[in-house]
Design a protein around this motif. Structure first.
Motif, PDB file in Angstrom:
ATOM      1  N   LEU A 265     126.658  47.375 -44.078  1.00 38.11           N
ATOM      2  CA  LEU A 265     126.299  46.778 -45.365  1.00 38.11           C
ATOM      3  C   LEU A 265     127.517  46.136 -46.015  1.00 38.11           C
ATOM      4  O   LEU A 265     128.604  46.722 -46.060  1.00 38.11           O
ATOM      5  N   ASN A 266     127.335  44.944 -46.540  1.00 32.15           N
ATOM      6  CA  ASN A 266     128.385  44.247 -47.269  1.00 32.15           C
ATOM      7  C   ASN A 266     128.387  44.715 -48.724  1.00 32.15           C
ATOM      8  O   ASN A 266     127.366  44.665 -49.396  1.00 32.15           O
ATOM      9  N   ASN A 267     129.548  45.170 -49.210  1.00 31.73           N
ATOM     10  CA  ASN A 267     129.672  45.757 -50.548  1.00 31.73           C
ATOM     11  C   ASN A 267     130.175  44.778 -51.617  1.00 31.73           C
ATOM     12  O   ASN A 267     130.492  45.185 -52.734  1.00 31.73           O
ATOM     13  N   LYS A 268     130.249  43.490 -51.276  1.00 34.49           N
ATOM     14  CA  LYS A 268     130.890  42.531 -52.186  1.00 34.49           C
ATOM     15  C   LYS A 268     130.151  42.409 -53.515  1.00 34.49           C
ATOM     16  O   LYS A 268     130.769  42.352 -54.584  1.00 34.49           O
ATOM     17  N   LYS A 269     128.832  42.351 -53.483  1.00 33.29           N
ATOM     18  CA  LYS A 269     128.053  42.113 -54.708  1.00 33.29           C
ATOM     19  C   LYS A 269     128.276  43.224 -55.734  1.00 33.29           C
ATOM     20  O   LYS A 269     128.476  42.950 -56.917  1.00 33.29           O
ATOM     21  N   ILE A 270     128.253  44.483 -55.305  1.00 34.81           N
ATOM     22  CA  ILE A 270     128.408  45.591 -56.246  1.00 34.81           C
ATOM     23  C   ILE A 270     129.833  45.635 -56.804  1.00 34.81           C
ATOM     24  O   ILE A 270     130.060  46.050 -57.937  1.00 34.81           O
ATOM     25  N   HIS A 271     130.789  45.152 -55.995  1.00 35.04           N
ATOM     26  CA  HIS A 271     132.170  45.076 -56.488  1.00 35.04           C
ATOM     27  C   HIS A 271     132.303  43.966 -57.520  1.00 35.04           C
ATOM     28  O   HIS A 271     132.938  44.140 -58.569  1.00 35.04           O
ATOM     29  N   THR A 272     131.693  42.836 -57.238  1.00 38.45           N
ATOM     30  CA  THR A 272     131.757  41.707 -58.172  1.00 38.45           C
ATOM     31  C   THR A 272     131.104  42.043 -59.502  1.00 38.45           C
ATOM     32  O   THR A 272     131.634  41.720 -60.575  1.00 38.45           O
ATOM     33  N   GLU A 273     129.945  42.722 -59.460  1.00 35.92           N
ATOM     34  CA  GLU A 273     129.183  42.994 -60.670  1.00 35.92           C
ATOM     35  C   GLU A 273     129.720  44.177 -61.461  1.00 35.92           C
ATOM     36  O   GLU A 273     129.829  44.139 -62.682  1.00 35.92           O
ATOM     37  N   PHE A 274     130.065  45.253 -60.755  1.00 42.68           N
ATOM     38  CA  PHE A 274     130.425  46.497 -61.437  1.00 42.68           C
ATOM     39  C   PHE A 274     131.868  46.963 -61.176  1.00 42.68           C
ATOM     40  O   PHE A 274     132.278  47.998 -61.695  1.00 42.68           O
ATOM     41  N   GLY A 275     132.615  46.243 -60.367  1.00 39.28           N
ATOM     42  CA  GLY A 275     133.983  46.638 -60.047  1.00 39.28           C
ATOM     43  C   GLY A 275     134.072  47.864 -59.160  1.00 39.28           C
ATOM     44  O   GLY A 275     135.074  48.585 -59.176  1.00 39.28           O
ATOM     45  N   ILE A 276     133.034  48.108 -58.375  1.00 32.72           N
ATOM     46  CA  ILE A 276     132.940  49.328 -57.563  1.00 32.72           C
ATOM     47  C   ILE A 276     133.482  49.077 -56.163  1.00 32.72           C
ATOM     48  O   ILE A 276     133.107  48.110 -55.494  1.00 32.72           O
ATOM     49  N   GLU A 277     134.381  49.969 -55.715  1.00 35.53           N
ATOM     50  CA  GLU A 277     134.950  49.889 -54.373  1.00 35.53           C
ATOM     51  C   GLU A 277     134.075  50.649 -53.382  1.00 35.53           C
ATOM     52  O   GLU A 277     133.360  51.580 -53.759  1.00 35.53           O
ATOM     53  N   PRO A 278     134.129  50.295 -52.097  1.00 37.87           N
ATOM     54  CA  PRO A 278     133.361  51.036 -51.083  1.00 37.87           C
ATOM     55  C   PRO A 278     133.774  52.506 -51.031  1.00 37.87           C
ATOM     56  O   PRO A 278     134.880  52.875 -51.436  1.00 37.87           O
ATOM     57  N   SER A 279     132.888  53.341 -50.521  1.00 37.59           N
ATOM     58  CA  SER A 279     133.186  54.766 -50.367  1.00 37.59           C
ATOM     59  C   SER A 279     134.301  54.951 -49.337  1.00 37.59           C
ATOM     60  O   SER A 279     134.280  54.341 -48.266  1.00 37.59           O
ATOM     61  N   ASP A 280     135.264  55.796 -49.666  1.00 33.49           N
ATOM     62  CA  ASP A 280     136.355  56.132 -48.737  1.00 33.49           C
ATOM     63  C   ASP A 280     135.968  57.414 -48.004  1.00 33.49           C
ATOM     64  O   ASP A 280     136.328  58.515 -48.409  1.00 33.49           O
ATOM     65  N   TRP A 281     135.216  57.272 -46.919  1.00 37.36           N
ATOM     66  CA  TRP A 281     134.688  58.444 -46.224  1.00 37.36           C
ATOM     67  C   TRP A 281     135.787  59.253 -45.547  1.00 37.36           C
ATOM     68  O   TRP A 281     135.664  60.467 -45.385  1.00 37.36           O
ATOM     69  N   GLN A 282     136.875  58.598 -45.164  1.00 40.53           N
ATOM     70  CA  GLN A 282     137.977  59.332 -44.541  1.00 40.53           C
ATOM     71  C   GLN A 282     138.634  60.276 -45.549  1.00 40.53           C
ATOM     72  O   GLN A 282     138.993  61.412 -45.219  1.00 40.53           O
ATOM     73  N   LEU A 283     138.779  59.814 -46.786  1.00 41.48           N
ATOM     74  CA  LEU A 283     139.314  60.670 -47.841  1.00 41.48           C
ATOM     75  C   LEU A 283     138.399  61.851 -48.098  1.00 41.48           C
ATOM     76  O   LEU A 283     138.853  62.977 -48.327  1.00 41.48           O
ATOM     77  N   ALA A 284     137.088  61.626 -48.033  1.00 44.48           N
ATOM     78  CA  ALA A 284     136.111  62.693 -48.289  1.00 44.48           C
ATOM     79  C   ALA A 284     136.140  63.780 -47.220  1.00 44.48           C
ATOM     80  O   ALA A 284     135.586  64.864 -47.428  1.00 44.48           O
ATOM     81  N   LEU A 285     136.789  63.517 -46.085  1.00 47.03           N
ATOM     82  CA  LEU A 285     136.890  64.513 -45.015  1.00 47.03           C
ATOM     83  C   LEU A 285     138.188  65.327 -45.097  1.00 47.03           C
ATOM     84  O   LEU A 285     138.439  66.176 -44.235  1.00 47.03           O
ATOM     85  N   LYS A 286     138.999  65.095 -46.117  1.00 46.98           N
ATOM     86  CA  LYS A 286     140.314  65.741 -46.183  1.00 46.98           C
ATOM     87  C   LYS A 286     140.246  67.220 -46.539  1.00 46.98           C
ATOM     88  O   LYS A 286     141.240  67.930 -46.405  1.00 46.98           O
ATOM     89  N   ASN A 287     139.099  67.704 -46.987  1.00 48.68           N
ATOM     90  CA  ASN A 287     138.935  69.147 -47.245  1.00 48.68           C
ATOM     91  C   ASN A 287     137.629  69.601 -46.593  1.00 48.68           C
ATOM     92  O   ASN A 287     136.640  69.868 -47.261  1.00 48.68           O
ATOM     93  N   LEU A 288     137.668  69.736 -45.274  1.00 49.36           N
ATOM     94  CA  LEU A 288     136.447  70.062 -44.535  1.00 49.36           C
ATOM     95  C   LEU A 288     135.968  71.476 -44.764  1.00 49.36           C
ATOM     96  O   LEU A 288     134.827  71.804 -44.473  1.00 49.36           O
ATOM     97  N   ARG A 289     136.824  72.312 -45.317  1.00 48.09           N
ATOM     98  CA  ARG A 289     136.408  73.686 -45.587  1.00 48.09           C
ATOM     99  C   ARG A 289     135.200  73.732 -46.532  1.00 48.09           C
ATOM    100  O   ARG A 289     134.385  74.634 -46.488  1.00 48.09           O
ATOM    101  N   ARG A 290     135.106  72.724 -47.382  1.00 40.06           N
ATOM    102  CA  ARG A 290     133.953  72.643 -48.306  1.00 40.06           C
ATOM    103  C   ARG A 290     132.634  72.514 -47.547  1.00 40.06           C
ATOM    104  O   ARG A 290     131.592  72.915 -48.041  1.00 40.06           O
ATOM    105  N   TYR A 291     132.693  71.929 -46.360  1.00 37.93           N
ATOM    106  CA  TYR A 291     131.479  71.658 -45.598  1.00 37.93           C
ATOM    107  C   TYR A 291     131.041  72.850 -44.740  1.00 37.93           C
ATOM    108  O   TYR A 291     129.986  72.793 -44.119  1.00 37.93           O
ATOM    109  N   THR A 292     131.852  73.880 -44.704  1.00 37.12           N
ATOM    110  CA  THR A 292     131.546  75.031 -43.856  1.00 37.12           C
ATOM    111  C   THR A 292     131.051  76.234 -44.633  1.00 37.12           C
ATOM    112  O   THR A 292     130.646  77.239 -44.047  1.00 37.12           O
ATOM    113  N   SER A 293     131.066  76.146 -45.953  1.00 33.04           N
ATOM    114  CA  SER A 293     130.652  77.293 -46.772  1.00 33.04           C
ATOM    115  C   SER A 293     129.140  77.334 -46.937  1.00 33.04           C
ATOM    116  O   SER A 293     128.447  76.363 -46.677  1.00 33.04           O
TER     117      SER A 293
END
Length: 293
Positions: A265-293
């Motif tokens: 999916l191209n995220n350009k429109k939502i960035h242009t309209e609302f200033g929103i950046e794409p999700s940084d999924w790699q950053l969201a994996l930096k504390n995997l312990r949260r996913y094991t509880s």
């Protein structure tokens, strides 16, 4: 601002509740299916008229892609009729509606990234019912924002990240599909985006309603996603072994529902309209312990 959240036990719904609880200036109610069956139009009308929200965020959906092939009627009831009921109630009360949709509305055969006005072509019941929901929402309420996202994961529910970590407890080798490409998206980021858009609507700080794409970057295959998860698990001390991950094709792993091969999916429109950046999924994996509880 008053926000009504439906589907609060899902991945995005739980993240919304968590985040809204600490946002100043917001009064919200979050309801799950036992509290509000969105397929019941009278129940939806009663709740909306009673609470009088400024924004309705619909995070309820039938997301079991393979089961949807058998549960056709249920899929359309939850993914089309329920959103339509919410949109009609929003229109009648003067509220806006934010509705979550999916990359599965596309066929997945485009060379480049999908933009919002590309031709749709869902391959299975799940995608077809979600597309029907988009159309129903757009027709029922002028003040609508439909957010298409992809490959959602979080600490909650059932998702790819949690499944990989669970399988690693008992397996040393896995074959993962490498010919399906998409953008993993952290549910917490989706929740944050929906809240930001809600404030923009309330403050009339945007140019238009309609359809927007929001997903994660970089785009990867399920195989690459799995390799990243296991590498992070090793770095974070959650795995004391190296997983052997083998690349397989979609044909090697047949499923009841056909998946889009490339639904980037191209995220350009939502960035242009609302200033929103794409999700940084790699950053969201930096504390995997949260996913094991």
């Amino acid at each position: 601002m008053k926000i009504l959240v439906t589907g609060c036990f899902g991945q995005v719904g739980r993240c919304l509740v968590e985040q809204l609880s600490s946002v100043d200036g917001v009064k919200f109610i979050a309801l799950e299916r036992d509290e509000l069956d969105i397929t019941d139009s009278n129940a939806v009308t009663d709740v909306v008229q009673s609470f009088q929200p400024d924004v309705i965020i619909n995070a309820a959906a039938h997301t079991a892609v393979d089961r949807a092939e058998e549960e056709v009627e249920l899929s359309y009831a939850i993914n089309r009729d329920g959103p339509e009921n919410l949109a009609k109630a929003a229109e009648e009360s003067g509220a806006a509606i934010l509705h979550i949709s999916t990359d599965y509305v596309f066929a997945g055969d485009k060379e480049g990234e999908y933009i919002e006005n590309d031709e749709t072509g869902p391959q299975g019941v799940y995608g077809k019912s979600k597309l029907a929901g988009e159309i129903a929402v757009a027709n029922a309420c002028k003040r609508h924002v439909i957010v298409r996202t992809a490959w959602v994961f979080s600490e909650y529910g059932i998702n790819f990240v949690k499944s990989m970590l669970r399988l690693a407890e008992t397996r040393d080798t896995l074959g993962i599909v490498s010919d399906q490409i998409g953008g993993p998206t952290y549910a917490g980021d989706i929740a944050k985006v929906l809240i930001e858009i809600s404030f923009a609507i309330k403050q009339n700080n945007h140019k238009g309603f309609g359809v927007y794409h929001y997903s994660g970057l970089p785009h990867v295959s399920w195989y690459q996603f799995a390799k990243t998860i296991f590498n992070e698990a090793n770095k974070q001390g959650l795995l004391n072994k190296k997983m052997s991950v083998t690349s397989i094709s979609t044909n090697d792993y047949p499923t009841p529902a056909k998946r889009p091969a490339k639904s980037t999916l191209n995220n350009k429109k939502i960035h242009t309209e609302f200033g929103i950046e794409p999700s940084d999924w790699q950053l969201a994996l930096k504390n995997l312990r949260r996913y094991t509880s």
